[in-house]
Design an enzyme around this catalytic site. Sequence first.
Site: not given
Length: 547
Positions: A77, A133
């Site tokens: 990610c 993120h």
Amino acid sequence: MFMTTCPKIRIVWVLLCVLLLCRNLRASRPNIIFILADDLGWNDVGFHGSGQIPTPNIDALAFSGILLDNYYVTPICTPSRSALMTGKHPIHTGMQHGVLKGAEARGLPLQEKLLPEYLRDLGYRTHIVGKWHLGFYKKEYTPTYRGFESHVGFWTGRHDYNDHTAMESPYWGMDMRRGLQPAWDLHGKYSTDVFTSESVTLIKNHNTTEPLFLYVAHAAVHSGNPYNPLPVPDKEAARFTDISNYNRRRYAGILSKLDQSVGDIVEALRVKGILNNSIIIFSTDNGGPAAGFNLNAASNWPLRGVKNTLWEGGVRGAGLIWYPKFNQPGRVAKQMFHITDWLPTLLTAAGGDVSNLTMDGMSLWNSLEEDTASPRDTILHNIDDEYGNSAITVGKWKLVQGTTYEGTWDGWYGPSGEEWIYNIGAVIGSLVGRAVTALGLNLTSTNIRKLQREVQVNCIWQNRSSSNCNPLVSSCLFNIEDDPCEQNNVASQNPQIVEELRKQILRWNATAVPPGNLIWDPRADPALWDHTWNNFGDYSVEIQSAS
Ligand SMILES: *[C@@H]1O[C@H](CO)[C@@H](O)[C@H](O)[C@H]1NC(C)=O
Ligand SMILES: *[C@@H]1O[C@H](CO)[C@@H](O)[C@H](O)[C@H]1NC(C)=O
Ligand SMILES: *[C@@H]1O[C@H](CO)[C@@H](O)[C@H](O)[C@H]1NC(C)=O
Ligand SMILES: *[C@@H]1O[C@H](CO)[C@@H](O)[C@H](O)[C@H]1NC(C)=O
Ligand SMILES: *[C@@H]1O[C@H](CO)[C@@H](O)[C@H](O)[C@H]1NC(C)=O
Ligand SMILES: *[C@@H]1O[C@H](CO)[C@@H](O)[C@H](O)[C@H]1NC(C)=O
């Protein structure tokens, strides 16, 4: 001098013309809608051939746009999102190792200029919906300080789709925000629905005199917290009772909601009358967590490995780009494309000048539009000295050195979905199918079948339990063109190629910055912040020593 020799009236005229020209340019720039799925596997999208989990809306975009067949993301990610936002390889921003944990006092370095900031310079309105993120310990790292006008979504790597809490043991807190404000009111609303309705509202309210950049970064299909790893509405799961594996059935429901979201977003663009001037990208961020990895049930079949490995199953991404004004839309692109390429590619599409940008990404806009050779022939998959692995593809050759989990995730993980019949009618009849057909695009069963044949992955051995490669013992070399499933290690037959690729990794490594990962900061504990994940670095707090 100019001022004195030129009548004021002429200056006014010139200024007016420049202003009008700018406005016209701005209005004609294409809208850009970037839909990023989280943890979606290679074989989870119907457009790669499996009929097990229907994704008719996503498939309709793929088959009427350009299906990216030689497309690579990074294995996990945070690195992927950093690459997408900066156009730089994660080894050049210190984001190359693992993910950013909620309790780390770090973020994507502030000196980096991000994609929305570049697009703002070209007159775009910029919004992000969903997962960030890339850091939040200080507010300057959060999306609305980094080029986005608005954000409804979350800051950490994953949350529960209903209560919106993120558990990173021993810490546990709520993670859903509007800008900097905790969005307590969204409690109980399913994340995919929240992000869809926010996207639809942004499109509805958009002033079409300006171009729109909308980044929709879904929570789906990432797993949630351990107490409910695959949060799916019962009604959705019930549609997949023919899938006997319970986790895969729940995964199917989560993915199906994601596909409907794509349908709703495209429909909103159509209703607004701007679909005909919109570029839509659909991409995964990394390979799928299959067979219980991350408590999830994706499929990368027949590719090798899972998320966070450097095998094809970790880095070869499911992706497409759709634009009705492409030359001959409805085709497969064999051009090598890396996730760092999106930034310069989209800037080119937006009419920006990328000639002076110094980054790893390359603009493939013209290659894609004209179906000419890619300027890229090399992809560094990663160099991770913490795990002790690295991999690079140059042309058809891929070198794999070391592995991530001592070899435990180096196999092939299904299901293949071969026993399910692919439903072409559902693709043509989907919301997206009808919208693209109305624009005059060629979404016919003949063309869909043709494209499906073109993207079929043919393994040479068709035997998922065999390989002569053990990267813990020595580096492996694969001919990815002939052996996309990485079953036949040809290192011993090609020592010069191994040596050349090894040298290339060393050259990349010489330009790397060390990974920025930090130990967890106890100030991050959500218990100190009204049970939310917070920008803890903006405040001074006394931490009582834990006893
Ligand atoms: C849209 O923007 C233009 C240019 O800024 C402005 O003139 C117009 O009033 C705006 N329209 C709406 C509906 O806000
Ligand atoms: C797109 O469609 C709208 C409404 O249907 C139309 O007004 C507009 O001119 C079209 N734009 C382009 C770029 O084709
Ligand atoms: C790119 O750099 C060259 C050399 O410094 C300069 O002449 C040119 O104006 C720059 N182009 C843009 C678009 O900034
Ligand atoms: C649609 O695609 C099919 C199959 O590739 C092709 O034979 C046909 O000519 C295309 N039709 C149009 C209108 O482009
Ligand atoms: C697949 O590979 C395994 C391990 O090398 C071997 O034992 C098995 O016979 C192979 N199966 C087939 C169908 O070739
Ligand atoms: C990369 O460079 C670092 C620092 O010089 C070194 O410790 C590491 O072993 C190198 N990694 C590889 C894969 O060459």
